[in-house]
Scaffold this motif. Sequence first.
Motif, PDB file in Angstrom:
ATOM      1  N   TYR A  80       3.310   1.637  -2.330  1.00 32.99           N
ATOM      2  CA  TYR A  80       2.028   1.176  -1.594  1.00 32.99           C
ATOM      3  C   TYR A  80       0.965   0.669  -2.409  1.00 32.99           C
ATOM      4  O   TYR A  80       1.181   0.702  -4.065  1.00 32.99           O
ATOM      5  N   THR A  81       0.171  -1.009  -1.956  1.00 30.66           N
ATOM      6  CA  THR A  81      -0.121  -1.489  -2.873  1.00 30.66           C
ATOM      7  C   THR A  81      -1.731  -1.952  -2.491  1.00 30.66           C
ATOM      8  O   THR A  81      -1.633  -2.046  -1.342  1.00 30.66           O
ATOM      9  N   THR A  82      -2.281  -2.072  -3.289  1.00 34.00           N
ATOM     10  CA  THR A  82      -3.984  -2.878  -2.716  1.00 34.00           C
ATOM     11  C   THR A  82      -3.710  -4.003  -2.583  1.00 34.00           C
ATOM     12  O   THR A  82      -4.744  -5.179  -2.120  1.00 34.00           O
ATOM     13  N   VAL A 112      -2.175  -1.652   1.647  1.00 29.85           N
ATOM     14  CA  VAL A 112      -3.285  -0.703   1.773  1.00 29.85           C
ATOM     15  C   VAL A 112      -4.572  -1.716   1.867  1.00 29.85           C
ATOM     16  O   VAL A 112      -4.491  -2.023   0.287  1.00 29.85           O
ATOM     17  N   LYS A 113      -5.355  -1.100   2.229  1.00 24.08           N
ATOM     18  CA  LYS A 113      -6.701  -1.475   2.421  1.00 24.08           C
ATOM     19  C   LYS A 113      -7.554  -1.147   1.138  1.00 24.08           C
ATOM     20  O   LYS A 113      -8.236  -1.594   0.471  1.00 24.08           O
ATOM     21  N   SER A 114      -7.297   0.169   1.061  1.00 20.96           N
ATOM     22  CA  SER A 114      -7.261   1.154  -0.069  1.00 20.96           C
ATOM     23  C   SER A 114      -6.479   2.473  -0.618  1.00 20.96           C
ATOM     24  O   SER A 114      -6.032   3.449   0.240  1.00 20.96           O
ATOM     25  N   LEU A 115      -6.643   2.694  -2.141  1.00 20.62           N
ATOM     26  CA  LEU A 115      -5.506   4.098  -2.435  1.00 20.62           C
ATOM     27  C   LEU A 115      -6.776   5.117  -2.928  1.00 20.62           C
ATOM     28  O   LEU A 115      -7.838   4.047  -3.053  1.00 20.62           O
ATOM     29  N   PHE A 116      -6.550   5.721  -3.614  1.00 22.21           N
ATOM     30  CA  PHE A 116      -7.714   6.427  -4.709  1.00 22.21           C
ATOM     31  C   PHE A 116      -8.117   6.456  -5.006  1.00 22.21           C
ATOM     32  O   PHE A 116      -7.728   5.426  -6.132  1.00 22.21           O
ATOM     33  N   GLU A 117      -9.812   6.344  -5.414  1.00 21.71           N
ATOM     34  CA  GLU A 117     -10.406   5.875  -6.571  1.00 21.71           C
ATOM     35  C   GLU A 117     -10.325   4.668  -6.535  1.00 21.71           C
ATOM     36  O   GLU A 117     -10.237   3.682  -6.118  1.00 21.71           O
ATOM     37  N   THR A 118      -9.563   4.357  -7.916  1.00 21.26           N
ATOM     38  CA  THR A 118      -9.970   2.657  -8.513  1.00 21.26           C
ATOM     39  C   THR A 118      -8.200   2.338  -8.344  1.00 21.26           C
ATOM     40  O   THR A 118      -8.349   1.445  -8.555  1.00 21.26           O
ATOM     41  N   LEU A 119      -7.765   2.799  -7.708  1.00 25.32           N
ATOM     42  CA  LEU A 119      -5.655   3.121  -8.190  1.00 25.32           C
ATOM     43  C   LEU A 119      -5.363   1.705  -7.247  1.00 25.32           C
ATOM     44  O   LEU A 119      -6.083   1.428  -6.299  1.00 25.32           O
ATOM     45  N   LYS A 120      -4.187   0.675  -8.009  1.00 22.84           N
ATOM     46  CA  LYS A 120      -4.142   0.195  -7.401  1.00 22.84           C
ATOM     47  C   LYS A 120      -2.383  -0.330  -6.513  1.00 22.84           C
ATOM     48  O   LYS A 120      -2.231  -0.819  -6.041  1.00 22.84           O
ATOM     49  N   VAL A 121      -1.771   1.120  -6.861  1.00 23.11           N
ATOM     50  CA  VAL A 121      -0.573   1.014  -6.797  1.00 23.11           C
ATOM     51  C   VAL A 121       0.529   2.638  -6.757  1.00 23.11           C
ATOM     52  O   VAL A 121      -0.382   3.172  -7.331  1.00 23.11           O
ATOM     53  N   GLU A 122       0.995   2.795  -5.596  1.00 26.60           N
ATOM     54  CA  GLU A 122       1.506   4.178  -5.356  1.00 26.60           C
ATOM     55  C   GLU A 122       2.823   4.305  -5.402  1.00 26.60           C
ATOM     56  O   GLU A 122       3.328   3.687  -4.560  1.00 26.60           O
ATOM     57  N   LEU A 123       3.990   4.959  -5.765  1.00 29.33           N
ATOM     58  CA  LEU A 123       5.172   5.407  -5.898  1.00 29.33           C
ATOM     59  C   LEU A 123       5.076   6.354  -4.680  1.00 29.33           C
ATOM     60  O   LEU A 123       4.761   7.402  -6.028  1.00 29.33           O
ATOM     61  N   GLU A 124       6.058   6.223  -3.973  1.00 35.58           N
ATOM     62  CA  GLU A 124       6.070   8.270  -3.290  1.00 35.58           C
ATOM     63  C   GLU A 124       7.848   8.012  -3.153  1.00 35.58           C
ATOM     64  O   GLU A 124       8.994   7.083  -2.597  1.00 35.58           O
ATOM     65  N   ALA A 125       8.198   8.979  -3.625  1.00 31.13           N
ATOM     66  CA  ALA A 125      10.089   8.669  -3.503  1.00 31.13           C
ATOM     67  C   ALA A 125      10.732  10.400  -3.158  1.00 31.13           C
ATOM     68  O   ALA A 125       9.803  11.088  -2.778  1.00 31.13           O
TER      69      ALA A 125
END
Length: 129
Positions: A80-82, A112-125
């Motif tokens: 997931y990335t902003t 995605v439109k946004s992630l938590f706070e100031t985050l830009k990328v998320e990896l789910e595995a």
Amino acid sequence: MEKRIINPWEWQDIRSYVQAVEVKNVESTLYVSGQTAISADGISSNEDMETQLIETIKNLELVISQAGYDRSGIVRLNIYTTSTAELWPHFHILQDWIAKHDIKPTVTLLEVKSLFETLKVELEATAVK
């Protein structure tokens, strides 16, 4: 555990993922929540995409290893990335990590439109052993 990779085509090979993974005789399965560039103190990073991606990978590795799994056991990776435009110049970091650890994941990439706070990328595995 047995893993079988299903790739009807070859084009995905240069993109560091597979079309499907069949896993048989699994000892256990680990479902990992989305990992981000959050410090051990719980502080969200406000750094650039490259720095956040590196930290996110480190956090994913930490969770997987503390659970007693190998990185090579990752069979599913959701990204997931902003901003895909910001991520692309640094995507080789993720591809190099995947190649280094012989990970053969199925992958979904979502902007995605946004992630938590100031985050830009998320990896789910999802990992197996």
